[in-house]
Motif scaffolding. Structure first.
Motif, PDB file in Angstrom:
ATOM      1  N   TRP A 203      34.123  39.378  40.811  1.00  0.00           N
ATOM      2  CA  TRP A 203      34.627  40.239  39.748  1.00  0.00           C
ATOM      3  C   TRP A 203      33.513  40.633  38.775  1.00  0.00           C
ATOM      4  O   TRP A 203      33.517  41.743  38.231  1.00  0.00           O
ATOM      5  N   LEU A 217      42.073  43.186  37.909  1.00  0.00           N
ATOM      6  CA  LEU A 217      41.695  41.797  37.636  1.00  0.00           C
ATOM      7  C   LEU A 217      42.860  40.933  37.167  1.00  0.00           C
ATOM      8  O   LEU A 217      43.066  39.836  37.701  1.00  0.00           O
ATOM      9  N   PRO A 218      43.662  41.354  36.179  1.00  0.00           N
ATOM     10  CA  PRO A 218      44.761  40.480  35.736  1.00  0.00           C
ATOM     11  C   PRO A 218      45.735  40.140  36.860  1.00  0.00           C
ATOM     12  O   PRO A 218      46.138  38.974  37.004  1.00  0.00           O
ATOM     13  N   ALA A 219      46.110  41.133  37.659  1.00  0.00           N
ATOM     14  CA  ALA A 219      47.075  40.882  38.726  1.00  0.00           C
ATOM     15  C   ALA A 219      46.494  39.955  39.785  1.00  0.00           C
ATOM     16  O   ALA A 219      47.164  39.019  40.239  1.00  0.00           O
ATOM     17  N   SER A 220      45.250  40.180  40.188  1.00  0.00           N
ATOM     18  CA  SER A 220      44.647  39.335  41.215  1.00  0.00           C
ATOM     19  C   SER A 220      44.413  37.922  40.711  1.00  0.00           C
ATOM     20  O   SER A 220      44.610  36.939  41.439  1.00  0.00           O
ATOM     21  N   GLY A 221      44.010  37.806  39.428  1.00  0.00           N
ATOM     22  CA  GLY A 221      43.793  36.477  38.861  1.00  0.00           C
ATOM     23  C   GLY A 221      45.082  35.686  38.726  1.00  0.00           C
ATOM     24  O   GLY A 221      45.133  34.500  39.068  1.00  0.00           O
ATOM     25  N   LEU A 222      46.134  36.321  38.226  1.00  0.00           N
ATOM     26  CA  LEU A 222      47.424  35.647  38.093  1.00  0.00           C
ATOM     27  C   LEU A 222      48.000  35.288  39.454  1.00  0.00           C
ATOM     28  O   LEU A 222      48.603  34.220  39.628  1.00  0.00           O
ATOM     29  N   TRP A 225      46.033  32.244  40.716  1.00  0.00           N
ATOM     30  CA  TRP A 225      46.412  31.043  39.964  1.00  0.00           C
ATOM     31  C   TRP A 225      47.822  30.582  40.334  1.00  0.00           C
ATOM     32  O   TRP A 225      48.051  29.391  40.581  1.00  0.00           O
ATOM     33  N   SER A 243      36.172  32.241  34.970  1.00  0.00           N
ATOM     34  CA  SER A 243      35.986  32.996  33.729  1.00  0.00           C
ATOM     35  C   SER A 243      34.555  32.879  33.226  1.00  0.00           C
ATOM     36  O   SER A 243      33.949  33.877  32.797  1.00  0.00           O
ATOM     37  N   TRP A 389      50.662  45.786  43.263  1.00  0.00           N
ATOM     38  CA  TRP A 389      49.992  45.803  41.967  1.00  0.00           C
ATOM     39  C   TRP A 389      48.671  46.546  42.035  1.00  0.00           C
ATOM     40  O   TRP A 389      48.269  47.225  41.066  1.00  0.00           O
TER      41      TRP A 389
END
Length: 431
Positions: A203, A217-222, A225, A243, A389
């Motif tokens: 990333w 990034l937010p969708a792939s990270g969530l 996780w 991060s 997403w």
């Protein structure tokens, strides 16, 4: 006893090694990449696409990125985005201009050798994308879809166009986004901190290559996780590590921007100018190219006199004033930009039917992708929501600014998978 004729038996024996060889090649990621690369480099040579026109002082050779790369290779640093000595810039992200500058330094600034090398590097990025396409499609759908998707990407002339004609970050963005998607899908199967380190590093590289990719990034990270934690695997340390690595990748460039411009700039600073090129008097949902500093002498004088930050701030104010003056008009423009992103923007052609044909094919590929995505969601395919997403979030900025056919390319590997999935499902129903 074998009652088949001896000649038929002999032909079958002769065909068996050939069939075995083809069975190996069709599923071999090496051969997918090798054939795709051969075709792309072959087209660069046969089509002479490395011969850029010099009539515009070589601006068509990489546009702003080429100009910045030329400045770097000439010893002037990351500057002069439009050719004139206008000083330091953050108009473009740093990764691809530095890559281009490295090639310029070795093979010559704006030389044909540099053009061939850069287009070949882009072709390698494009060919290498066959691998994550295969892996994503096999995980989400089946090996049949994976083989069809990877070979479609490798052989389809349209998939070759950007890497063989444009000195730009487009093909690298498509590769990075596909690899990140595959990594997010497989995160739940992997233990330890290494996958999180890879996630943060990829990333970070993606952000330095094209910040617009960060919409995913937010969708792939969530997703990574949640599915990692769902299997009761420790995730907090991994998220923190990803991060930290991500920030560490960006930090040198953010420091450079702060030291150069005296304020915080996240990777690039030209959003206000891009917003103005899509929103203002005369806006019709497309790119108002005639307002760009490279096309408008008055705009270039403003940019030079005011400096980059002040010029971009002025453009942003103009665009925001235009938007705030009539929100319904802005909403209509956003709808037009949505249509143009997926169906292709209006284009001119000396042959009256050629533009309509190209846009019809462009729209058809979008329809197939949407159809495949809807079918995958209804059938609860593994990873279908992550694809959803991606398709939802990545293009959103272009509905606000302006669309371009090239801007869809970073998600076209995933669109190819979804389109092949639909066609594969349809072929199963044909008697």
């Amino acid at each position: 006893m074998d009652s088949r004729p001896a000649a038929a038996t002999g032909r079958e024996r002769a065909l068996t090694p050939l069939a075995n060889t083809w069975a190996h090649i069709r599923t071999s990621q090496f051969w997918m990449v090798a054939v795709a690369l051969f075709l792309r480099v072959g087209w660069i040579i046969v089509g002479h696409t490395y011969k850029f026109k010099a009539t515009d002082n070589n601006f068509g050779f990489g546009w702003e990125m080429g100009r910045i790369a030329a400045a770097i290779a000439s010893g002037h640093g990351f500057s002069d985005a439009f050719g004139a000595p206008t000083g330091p810039t953050a108009w473009e992200p740093p990764l691809y201009p530095y890559l281009t500058a490295g090639v310029f330094h070795i093979f010559g600034i704006y030389s044909r050798a540099s053009a061939f090398v850069l287009l070949s590097i882009n072709s390698f990025f494009s060919a290498l994308t066959c691998i994550p396409i295969f892996l994503i499609a096999r995980r989400v759908f089946s090996e049949k879809v994976a083989v069809g998707s990877a070979w479609t990407w490798g052989l389809l002339p349209y998939a070759m166009s950007w890497c063989t004609r444009w000195v730009w970050e487009t093909s690298l963005s498509a590769l990075l986004l596909a690899v990140i998607l595959w990594l997010a899908l497989t995160m739940e199967d992997r233990d330890g901190l290494q996958p999180w380190l890879e996630f943060g590093l990829l990333w970070g590289i993606a952000a330095l290559n094209s910040p617009v990719l960060l919409a995913f990034l937010p969708a792939s990270g969530l997703w990574a996780w949640y599915h990692h934690a769902k299997r009761r695997k420790p995730s907090l340390a991994g998220v923190v590590l990803a991060s930290v690595v991500f920030v560490a990748c960006l930090a040198p460039w953010l420091v450079r921007n702060y030291q150069t411009f005296g304020k915080f700039i996240f990777v690039r600073d030209n959003f206000g100018a891009e917003l103005r090129l899509g929103n203002g008097n005369g806006a019709d949902g497309t790119w108002m190219q005639y307002l760009h500093p490279t096309q408008d002498l008055y705009a270039m004088r403003q940019y030079t006199a005011m400096g980059e930050l002040a010029y971009v701030a002025m453009c942003k104010r103009q665009a925001v004033d235009y938007i705030e003056a009539d929100y319904p008009r802005f909403a209509v423009l956003c709808v037009k930009r949505f249509v143009y992103f997926w169906a292709g923007p209006p284009r001119l052609s000396q042959i009256w039917w050629l533009a309509q044909t190209k846009n019809s094919l462009f729209l058809a590929s979008s329809v197939l992708a949407f159809w495949g995505l809807g079918r995958a969601l209804r059938r609860h395919k593994r990873g279908a929501w992550l694809l959803f997403w991606l398709i939802l979030l990545y293009p959103a900025i272009y509905y606000v600014v302006y669309p371009g056919q090239r801007y869809r390319h970073p998600i076209e590997p995933e669109m190819t998978i979804l389109g092949v999935y639909v066609l594969t499902e349809a072929s199963r129903k044909v008697p």
